[in-house]
Design a protein around this motif. Sequence first.
Motif, short mmCIF file in Angstrom:
data_model
loop_
_atom_site.label_atom_id
_atom_site.label_comp_id
_atom_site.label_asym_id
_atom_site.label_seq_id
_atom_site.Cartn_x
_atom_site.Cartn_y
_atom_site.Cartn_z
N VAL A 177 0.82 -1.21 0.00
CA VAL A 177 0.00 0.00 0.00
C VAL A 177 0.86 1.26 0.00
CG1 VAL A 177 -1.63 1.35 1.37
CG2 VAL A 177 -2.00 -1.10 1.05
N LEU A 178 1.94 1.27 0.77
CA LEU A 178 2.74 2.49 0.92
C LEU A 178 3.82 2.67 -0.14
CD1 LEU A 178 3.16 2.61 4.79
CD2 LEU A 178 1.58 3.89 3.37
N LEU A 179 4.22 1.60 -0.82
CA LEU A 179 5.29 1.70 -1.81
C LEU A 179 4.99 2.71 -2.92
CD1 LEU A 179 8.07 0.68 -2.61
CD2 LEU A 179 6.94 -1.11 -3.95
N PRO A 180 3.79 2.71 -3.52
CA PRO A 180 3.52 3.72 -4.57
C PRO A 180 3.61 5.16 -4.06
CG PRO A 180 1.86 2.00 -4.64
CD PRO A 180 2.68 1.76 -3.41
N ILE A 181 3.25 5.37 -2.81
CA ILE A 181 3.31 6.72 -2.25
C ILE A 181 4.75 7.18 -2.15
CG2 ILE A 181 2.82 8.10 -0.19
CD1 ILE A 181 0.37 6.23 0.23
N PHE A 182 5.64 6.30 -1.68
CA PHE A 182 7.06 6.66 -1.56
C PHE A 182 7.71 6.86 -2.93
CE2 PHE A 182 6.62 4.45 2.61
CZ PHE A 182 6.81 5.58 3.39
N ILE A 183 7.31 6.05 -3.89
CA ILE A 183 7.86 6.20 -5.24
C ILE A 183 7.45 7.54 -5.82
CG2 ILE A 183 7.74 5.31 -7.60
CD1 ILE A 183 7.54 2.51 -6.37
N TYR A 184 6.18 7.91 -5.68
CA TYR A 184 5.68 9.17 -6.23
C TYR A 184 6.30 10.36 -5.51
CZ TYR A 184 2.50 12.84 -7.64
OH TYR A 184 1.98 14.00 -8.12
N LEU B 256 -3.70 6.56 -7.49
CA LEU B 256 -4.83 6.14 -6.66
C LEU B 256 -5.63 5.01 -7.32
CD1 LEU B 256 -6.07 9.59 -5.32
CD2 LEU B 256 -4.82 7.82 -4.07
N ILE B 257 -5.78 5.05 -8.63
CA ILE B 257 -6.47 3.98 -9.34
C ILE B 257 -5.67 2.68 -9.20
CG2 ILE B 257 -7.11 3.13 -11.64
CD1 ILE B 257 -7.86 6.07 -12.30
N GLY B 258 -4.37 2.75 -9.37
CA GLY B 258 -3.51 1.58 -9.20
C GLY B 258 -3.61 1.02 -7.80
N LEU B 259 -3.61 1.90 -6.81
CA LEU B 259 -3.75 1.48 -5.42
C LEU B 259 -5.10 0.79 -5.20
CD1 LEU B 259 -2.48 1.51 -2.61
CD2 LEU B 259 -3.51 3.74 -2.25
N GLY B 260 -6.15 1.30 -5.84
CA GLY B 260 -7.47 0.69 -5.75
C GLY B 260 -7.48 -0.71 -6.33
N TYR B 261 -6.83 -0.89 -7.48
CA TYR B 261 -6.73 -2.21 -8.08
C TYR B 261 -6.00 -3.17 -7.16
CZ TYR B 261 -8.45 -0.81 -12.70
OH TYR B 261 -9.21 -0.39 -13.73
N ILE B 262 -4.89 -2.71 -6.59
CA ILE B 262 -4.11 -3.57 -5.69
C ILE B 262 -4.95 -3.99 -4.49
CG2 ILE B 262 -2.13 -3.60 -4.10
CD1 ILE B 262 -0.69 -1.81 -6.18
N LEU B 263 -5.63 -3.03 -3.88
CA LEU B 263 -6.48 -3.36 -2.73
C LEU B 263 -7.63 -4.29 -3.13
CD1 LEU B 263 -6.63 0.08 -0.89
CD2 LEU B 263 -5.33 -1.96 -0.23
#
Length: 171
Positions: free
Chosen positions: A7-14, A149-156
Amino acid sequence: MKALIIVLLPIFIYAHSLSVTSSYENKELFIESFFGDGNPCKGCNFVVKKDEKELYKGSLDNEGVFEEEVVLETPFDIHVDGGMGHWADVSIEGNEMDEESDITNNSNTTMNSIDETKIRQIIRSELNKQNSKIEIMIEKNKSNTEKMLIGLGYILGIFGLWQLILRKKEK
């Protein structure tokens, strides 16, 4: 723990994306670069290229800014290297101020001969150009946030389906 990392990895990358703004007017090159979290790109190297030919090399200061008089022929591209795989490119198109304009600075023309309305038109025109560039950058960043956010939604969603399948197998 794994779910938290996912969940947090995309936030840190961005948060460490690299942004660059630049302009070239009256032979003055201005470059400003900063990371997604607002920190300047301190001492980052940059290269000015035209048709894959290197025209100029330099580095940004401790505030992530370069401002210096450099003679270049537009259009050209600027590549900023933020290190550790972070980089950004920006293109500088032809500059209207380099061409002949209504305002000339020779012995026959003085600043007193330019009326106030003409000055206001010039300023308004230049501000509109800068505002449109800023609006484009804001829209680009909005679309990146939406994609994240869309990617995060798919992952969840996938994680939720996986948990649902595991629970059904246990029953």
